[in-house]
Design an enzyme around this catalytic site. Structure first.
Site, PDB file in Angstrom:
ATOM      1  CD  GLN A  45      -2.016  -2.199   1.311  1.00 13.00           C
ATOM      2  OE1 GLN A  45      -1.189  -2.603   2.123  1.00 13.00           O
ATOM      3  NE2 GLN A  45      -2.762  -3.016   0.585  1.00 13.00           N
ATOM      4  CG  ASN A  65      -5.104  -1.795  -2.631  1.00 13.73           C
ATOM      5  OD1 ASN A  65      -4.673  -1.867  -1.485  1.00 13.73           O
ATOM      6  ND2 ASN A  65      -6.402  -1.816  -2.905  1.00 13.73           N
ATOM      7  CB  CYS A  74      -4.074   0.137   4.904  1.00 18.46           C
ATOM      8  SG  CYS A  74      -2.487  -0.734   4.982  1.00 18.46           S
ATOM      9  CG  ASN A  76       0.136  -3.955   9.491  1.00 17.34           C
ATOM     10  OD1 ASN A  76       0.191  -3.835  10.706  1.00 17.34           O
ATOM     11  ND2 ASN A  76      -0.027  -5.129   8.900  1.00 17.34           N
ATOM     12  CG  ASN A 190      -9.085  -7.271   2.135  1.00 15.21           C
ATOM     13  OD1 ASN A 190      -8.050  -7.045   1.528  1.00 15.21           O
ATOM     14  ND2 ASN A 190      -9.981  -6.320   2.395  1.00 15.21           N
ATOM     15  CD  GLU A 208      -3.500  -6.011   2.142  1.00 13.65           C
ATOM     16  OE1 GLU A 208      -3.740  -4.860   2.550  1.00 13.65           O
ATOM     17  OE2 GLU A 208      -2.407  -6.592   2.332  1.00 13.65           O
ATOM     18  NE  ARG A 209     -10.634  -4.014  -1.999  1.00 17.05           N
ATOM     19  CZ  ARG A 209     -10.636  -2.889  -2.736  1.00 17.05           C
ATOM     20  NH1 ARG A 209     -10.961  -2.935  -4.013  1.00 17.05           N
ATOM     21  NH2 ARG A 209     -10.314  -1.733  -2.195  1.00 17.05           N
ATOM     22  CB  CYS A 217      -3.594  -7.906   6.061  1.00 21.64           C
ATOM     23  SG  CYS A 217      -5.012  -6.845   5.662  1.00 21.64           S
ATOM     24  N   GLY A 218      -3.106  -5.599   8.706  1.00 24.33           N
ATOM     25  CA  GLY A 218      -3.607  -5.154   9.997  1.00 24.33           C
ATOM     26  C   GLY A 218      -5.110  -5.238  10.125  1.00 24.33           C
ATOM     27  CB  SER A 219      -7.933  -4.041   8.046  1.00 22.24           C
ATOM     28  OG  SER A 219      -7.550  -4.522   6.779  1.00 22.24           O
TER      29      SER A 219
END
EC number: 5.1.1.7
Length: 283
Positions: A45, A65, A74, A76, A190, A208-209, A217-219
């Site tokens: 990202q 992205n 996002c 992270n 995702n 991840e999308r 991926c934090g989310s």
């Protein structure tokens, strides 16, 4: 036309943070794809920092992205933005305007950054999905051994598949693209596979999308923690172990999700927002 930027590592998530506040040009699709194609600046990202349009926020961020599409959240990357802001002595805690709403973050220690990702959304109509779903905790969607996803929106949509097998043995690079583009998800999704290891921890891998297979991926970590709690598999405060390291997730009683983890500076410099060319410098 020099835009300050940093290449950072958010627990294996490759992040570029670019300060666009004084830029007279927007970041172009050409620049995004050029940076993604360069081995040194390849990213998951890009987080661009702008002056806020809301008085309740200190700054506004946009999220791009690697395929040139925009993201709404996002985790992270947001932690990397907080690290950049604190390193430049702009404060210790911040309210950031994002496509998913205003979120808060702060530096806990020299290396640990916390972000309040807000509240999860379980409303299928707002995710969105293409058909009516009565219970987003168990959604009939299948790919190989993956079935019965839990859908959670953390500003962006996540499908979490819980498995008992070793998640490393499941070819997510095969099933991830198929599920990301499933007709159920008009804006794509995702995709994560999770294995609960105790009531205080789980292991996670994410497709991840718009970015593909990622080390972190934090989310997705937030979504998996919420999904595991909803299914009665874990408590509210857990560690999520990803290929890039561990994130600490707290799903608070007030429904907010707080994520804490490390960030790392790789290099900095200045980039041309029109072309994606850049020059390294200590920044």
């Amino acid at each position: 036309m020099k835009t300050p930027f940093r290449k950072m590592d958010g627990l294996g998530n490759q992040i570029i943070v670019a300060d666009m506040r004084e830029s007279t040009h927007a970041l172009t699709p050409q620049a995004i794809l050029a940076l993604a194609a360069d081995p040194q600046t390849h990213f998951d990202q890009i987080m661009t920092i702008h002056s806020s349009t809301q008085k309740e926020a200190d700054f506004r961020i946009e999220i791009w992205n690697a395929d040139g599409s925009m993201a709404k959240a996002c985790g992270n990357g947001t932690r990397c933005v907080i690290a950049w802001l604190t390193d430049h002595n702009l404060g210790e805690s911040f309210r950031l305007e994002t496509p998913a709403g205003i979120i808060e973050g702060k530096r806990q220690t020299d290396n640990l950054i916390s972000v309040d990702m807000g509240c999860p959304n379980f409303n299928a109509k707002e995710m969105p999905v293409s058909r009516e779903i009565a219970d987003t905790n168990y959604v009939k969607i299948t790919a190989g051994p993956l079935k019965d996803a839990c859908l959670v929106s953390i500003g962006n949509l996540h499908a979490i598949f819980f498995v008992e097998d070793n998640i490393q043995q499941i070819p997510l690079e095969k099933y991830g693209p198929k599920l990301e583009h499933d007709p159920l998800f008009p804006e794509r999704c995702n995709i994560s596979i999770a294995s609960v290891t105790s009531h205080k921890s789980l292991n996670l891998r994410t497709w991840e999308r718009g970015a593909g297979l990622t080390k972190a991926c934090g989310s997705a970590a937030c979504a998996s923690a919420v999904a595991a709690y909803r299914r009665g598999l874990t408590q509210r405060h857990i560690d999520v172990n990803l290929p890039g390291g561990t994130l600490n997730i707290v799903y608070r009683e007030d429904n907010h999700i707080v994520m804490t983890g490390p960030t790392k500076y790789e290099f900095g410099g200045f980039l041309n927002p029109l072309t994606g060319t850049y020059k390294k410098d200590h920044f």
